[in-house]
Design an enzyme around this catalytic site. Sequence first.
Site, PDB file in Angstrom:
ATOM      1  N   HIS A  64       0.869  -1.320   0.016  1.00  0.00           N
ATOM      2  CA  HIS A  64       0.163   0.095  -0.067  1.00  0.00           C
ATOM      3  C   HIS A  64       0.823   0.984   0.042  1.00  0.00           C
ATOM      4  O   HIS A  64       2.049   1.344   0.591  1.00  0.00           O
ATOM      5  CB  HIS A  64      -1.001   0.138   1.203  1.00  0.00           C
ATOM      6  CG  HIS A  64      -0.444   0.168   2.660  1.00  0.00           C
ATOM      7  ND1 HIS A  64      -0.349   1.064   3.239  1.00  0.00           N
ATOM      8  CD2 HIS A  64      -0.356  -1.021   3.456  1.00  0.00           C
ATOM      9  CE1 HIS A  64       0.017   0.976   4.513  1.00  0.00           C
ATOM     10  NE2 HIS A  64       0.210  -0.602   4.775  1.00  0.00           N
ATOM     11  N   ASP A  66      -0.430   4.206   0.899  1.00  0.00           N
ATOM     12  CA  ASP A  66      -1.022   5.325   1.750  1.00  0.00           C
ATOM     13  C   ASP A  66      -0.145   4.898   3.358  1.00  0.00           C
ATOM     14  O   ASP A  66       0.155   3.889   3.563  1.00  0.00           O
ATOM     15  CB  ASP A  66      -2.265   5.400   2.000  1.00  0.00           C
ATOM     16  CG  ASP A  66      -3.022   3.745   2.261  1.00  0.00           C
ATOM     17  OD1 ASP A  66      -2.461   3.128   1.908  1.00  0.00           O
ATOM     18  OD2 ASP A  66      -3.611   3.948   3.350  1.00  0.00           O
ATOM     19  N   GLU A 121      -5.218   1.449   2.293  1.00  0.00           N
ATOM     20  CA  GLU A 121      -5.225   0.436   3.313  1.00  0.00           C
ATOM     21  C   GLU A 121      -5.613   0.932   4.632  1.00  0.00           C
ATOM     22  O   GLU A 121      -6.111   0.171   5.387  1.00  0.00           O
ATOM     23  CB  GLU A 121      -3.921  -0.345   2.960  1.00  0.00           C
ATOM     24  CG  GLU A 121      -3.615  -1.645   3.521  1.00  0.00           C
ATOM     25  CD  GLU A 121      -3.398  -1.785   5.008  1.00  0.00           C
ATOM     26  OE1 GLU A 121      -3.522  -2.794   5.707  1.00  0.00           O
ATOM     27  OE2 GLU A 121      -2.937  -0.751   5.397  1.00  0.00           O
ATOM     28  N   GLU A 122      -5.034   2.056   5.142  1.00  0.00           N
ATOM     29  CA  GLU A 122      -5.082   2.347   6.548  1.00  0.00           C
ATOM     30  C   GLU A 122      -6.428   2.777   6.879  1.00  0.00           C
ATOM     31  O   GLU A 122      -6.814   2.795   7.947  1.00  0.00           O
ATOM     32  CB  GLU A 122      -4.118   3.192   6.793  1.00  0.00           C
ATOM     33  CG  GLU A 122      -2.635   2.941   6.739  1.00  0.00           C
ATOM     34  CD  GLU A 122      -2.071   1.900   7.713  1.00  0.00           C
ATOM     35  OE1 GLU A 122      -2.851   1.719   8.688  1.00  0.00           O
ATOM     36  OE2 GLU A 122      -0.824   1.609   7.680  1.00  0.00           O
ATOM     37  N   GLU A 145       3.890  -6.057   3.929  1.00  0.00           N
ATOM     38  CA  GLU A 145       3.760  -5.434   5.321  1.00  0.00           C
ATOM     39  C   GLU A 145       5.139  -5.701   6.229  1.00  0.00           C
ATOM     40  O   GLU A 145       5.402  -6.829   6.166  1.00  0.00           O
ATOM     41  CB  GLU A 145       2.465  -5.749   5.968  1.00  0.00           C
ATOM     42  CG  GLU A 145       1.226  -4.965   5.624  1.00  0.00           C
ATOM     43  CD  GLU A 145       0.760  -4.065   5.737  1.00  0.00           C
ATOM     44  OE1 GLU A 145       1.702  -3.271   6.557  1.00  0.00           O
ATOM     45  OE2 GLU A 145       0.032  -3.270   5.504  1.00  0.00           O
TER      46      GLU A 145
HETATM   47 ZN   LIG Z   1       0.357  -1.291   6.548  1.00  0.00          ZN
END
Ligand SMILES: [Zn+2]
Length: 379
Positions: A64, A66, A121-122, A145
């Site tokens: 991701h 973001d 994603e967050e 991640e």
């Molecule tokens: Zn993350």
Amino acid sequence: MQEQAVRLLTNLLGIYSPSGKEEAIGNFLAEEMIKLGFQVGKDGIGNVIGVVGEGEPVILLCGHMDTVAGHIPLRVEEGKIFARGAVDAKGPLAAMVMAAASINKEPAFKGKILVISVVEEEATSRGVRYLINQGIEADYAIFGEPSGVENITIGYKGQVQMKVVVGTETGHSSTPWLYENALEKAYELWMQIKNSYSYQPLEQQENARSPFNAVTACLTKMTGGRANSVIPFESEMTIDIRVPPQFTSAQVIEATQKIIAEYQSSNPKVMVKATVNDTVEPFEVNKTSPLVHALSASVRKVLGKPATLLRKTGTGDMNILGKAMNLPIVTYGPGDSKLDHRTDEHIVVSEYLDSIRIFKETILKLAELHNNKNGNGSR
Ligand SMILES: [Zn+2]
């Protein structure tokens, strides 16, 4: 190659990209990926999709762009890069991009690598959900991640969020013996739910459950009460229940509703209404999958020590992707996830560089395992 890898990461970290504001970083990343030899496109909501190679297997590397809000000025100090997103998750994302780019120079590689950088994603997982709705297909996936360069996350718990409203008849607070108090009743019900799902980390008996395998419940919000002289007649609770892979969210909801029904029948004057706000299914990859095998072998090859398989009590986008696409998926990437969302977020440069080699070895090994199993790449 190392210099180029560090430059890509610092450039990505130099673009502040909280959820919903990924356009600049998306454009930058798309241009960089074209220079690195990817075929690149952007989808309808701004996810950046890069492709290397063709044929089988299709290996999806998903990260991701973001971050959570809160800018941290970029600084490099003693082999560490400090910035918002250094570990969560631009470090893992940049490592996947560099590893996939290096595959272009491997003539023996047969297969297709999709590197997808998603938005939000967050926040709402909108980017990942959009990919699923578009019908994306792959044979294996790695979600980027921070797991730490020597660890592979193979499972996450699921989650059920419930709202429980408790109502009672009201009266004057000078006569509390005459009426039920909705706040007290709600808390009483909560304690029954909590005790049914009690998990004690110190359980030492033979079949002690690990926190990963236990259903746990947490009261995250409780409101109620109106005025000084009024006995509270309504209370609302939010309960967060975490679901291990041996259960589905539906089973946990049913069990919780049974606890509530029992409470209700022994407290006929109390009205209880429970609704489910959100569910995410638990997910655990099969440890015998070629994906786990290829990644473990690559960690050992590059670091000279065995990989550790982690099961996490949290819930990630890997749950959503893994369940919807029904494929082997793990979460892997450089960085210490304890630094996620913190003001001292940073990544160790040597760990980032090691992870690029591990991603590359994993892609090569996985394609080889897949194609040998399926008869030299033809079906
Ligand atoms: Zn993350």
